[in-house]
Design an enzyme around this catalytic site. Structure first.
Site, PDB file in Angstrom:
ATOM      1  CG  ASP A 296     110.545 -24.694  80.117  1.00 24.99           C
ATOM      2  OD1 ASP A 296     110.297 -25.172  81.242  1.00 24.99           O
ATOM      3  OD2 ASP A 296     111.649 -24.223  79.802  1.00 24.99           O
ATOM      4  CB  SER A 297     109.901 -20.802  82.819  1.00 20.14           C
ATOM      5  OG  SER A 297     111.023 -21.638  83.029  1.00 20.14           O
TER       6      SER A 297
ATOM      7  N   GLY B 295     112.147 -20.506  88.717  1.00 18.27           N
ATOM      8  CA  GLY B 295     112.564 -21.312  89.861  1.00 18.27           C
ATOM      9  C   GLY B 295     112.669 -20.582  91.177  1.00 18.27           C
TER      10      GLY B 295
ATOM     11  CB  CYS C 110     108.143 -25.743  83.289  1.00 14.61           C
ATOM     12  SG  CYS C 110     108.819 -24.631  84.547  1.00 14.61           S
ATOM     13  CG  ASN C 111     110.819 -30.609  86.716  1.00 12.94           C
ATOM     14  OD1 ASN C 111     110.442 -31.662  87.202  1.00 12.94           O
ATOM     15  ND2 ASN C 111     111.541 -30.565  85.608  1.00 12.94           N
ATOM     16  CB  THR C 112     109.382 -24.138  88.530  1.00 16.86           C
ATOM     17  OG1 THR C 112     110.767 -24.407  88.757  1.00 16.86           O
ATOM     18  CG2 THR C 112     108.906 -23.104  89.527  1.00 16.86           C
TER      19      THR C 112
ATOM     20  CD  GLU D 242     117.211 -20.170  80.193  1.00 17.17           C
ATOM     21  OE1 GLU D 242     117.110 -18.949  80.309  1.00 17.17           O
ATOM     22  OE2 GLU D 242     116.230 -20.931  80.008  1.00 17.17           O
TER      23      GLU D 242
ATOM     24  CB  CYS E 244     115.573 -28.495  86.365  1.00 14.54           C
ATOM     25  SG  CYS E 244     115.588 -26.976  85.366  1.00 14.54           S
ATOM     26  CB  THR E 245     113.216 -29.331  81.220  1.00 15.96           C
ATOM     27  OG1 THR E 245     112.993 -27.919  81.407  1.00 15.96           O
ATOM     28  CG2 THR E 245     111.980 -30.102  81.633  1.00 15.96           C
ATOM     29  CG  HIS E 246     117.161 -25.209  81.835  1.00 18.76           C
ATOM     30  ND1 HIS E 246     115.813 -25.070  82.069  1.00 18.76           N
ATOM     31  CD2 HIS E 246     117.533 -24.107  81.129  1.00 18.76           C
ATOM     32  CE1 HIS E 246     115.391 -23.938  81.534  1.00 18.76           C
ATOM     33  NE2 HIS E 246     116.414 -23.336  80.956  1.00 18.76           N
TER      34      HIS E 246
END
Length: 273
Positions: free
Chosen positions: A9-10, A42, A72-74, A158, A192-194
């Site tokens: 993931d980013s 993103g 990571c979706n992006t 974050e 988005c995973t966040h």
């Protein structure tokens, strides 16, 4: 020789995917890599996201992962297709595989939505890519899709502001924009995973009858099914229940921030990719 599943993931959000995968498949070995030094992805261009994602995938291959999940979706939206169709074919070991999170998420949409009107909340990169609309139209052409970019949500999470009044303002604003696009919408995908960390704020803004769908459990179930269908890959993976956490940023900072996503102590290594 260690052959773990790589999860990339980013930043930290992919830990919400990792947590669900490990719950379902606890015996496997894992390496989680967060490119925290270059997050967020993103708002970056397709070319930059592809370059960064390819570097991360190559790193995970080099440390022994025959299978990598782009949590990571992006990265899944902007880099996965090129990596699958170009880089893997040209690689030294074309039997290695890279999977994303968008397709498994999309496969569940039709069963969840009653009205066949679906909304996507995602980063600017994911929404501008049109990846969800494209994948949904391939599988379920009868479903109408609306999308809303939420550029402030990842920084809020974050920076541990996901329960703050500021987060409530931006969540309310973005969800209002999304719902205004389609009054028949009954399902919203968190692209988005966040975003699962904002779930309380999100639900507080939604009228009754709208289902919110997070990705983690679905991606985990899809991976389990993939390994059942591909025993040749499953046999390559080592199963000692070991986990390594790597970051391109400060290991101490990652460990502190990751505790928001993953309720466990962890040893973290800083790496360069």
């Amino acid at each position: 020789m260690e052959s773990p599943i790589g999860i990339f993931d980013s930043g930290y959000g992919g830990l919400t995917i990792f947590e669900k995968i490990r719950e379902l498949l606890p015996d496997y070995d894992y390496i989680y890599l967060g490119d925290n030094a270059r997050t967020p992805y993103g708002t970056r261009s397709f070319e930059v996201v592809y370059q960064f994602t390819r570097q991360a995938v190559t790193f995970l291959f080099d440390v022994g992962c025959p299978l990598v999940i782009l949590a990571c979706n992006t990265a899944s939206a902007k880099a996965l297709r090129t990596i699958q169709q170009y880089d893997l074919i040209r690689s030294a070991d074309p039997s290695r595989r890279v999977l994303g999170v968008i397709r498994p998420t999309v496969e569940a949409v039709d069963a969840i939505s009653r009205t066949k009107h679906v909304g996507i909340l995602g980063t600017p990169g994911t929404i501008s890519s049109g990846s969800y609309e494209l994948e949904i139209s391939k599988l379920f052409p009868n479903i109408k899709v609306s999308g809303e970019a939420c550029p402030m949500w990842v920084p809020l999470v974050e920076n541990k502001e996901y329960d703050s009044p500021g987060a409530a303002y931006f969540v309310r604003k973005n969800i209002g924009n999304l719902l205004a696009q389609d009054t028949q919408m009954d399902t919203i995908l968190l692209g988005c995973t966040h975003y699962p960390l904002l779930i309380n704020q999100i639900k507080a803004c939604l009228p009754e009858g709208i289902t919110v769908f997070a990705q983690g459990a679905r991606v985990a179930a899809s991976l389990k099914d993939y390994l059942l269908r591909h025993p040749e890959m499953d046999e390559r993976l080592t199963k000692r229940g070991c986990c390594r956490f790597l970051t391109t940023e400060s290991a101490a900072k990652f460990s502190e921030s990751a505790a928001v996503f993953l309720q466990q102590p962890m040893d973290v290594e800083q790496v360069t990719i």
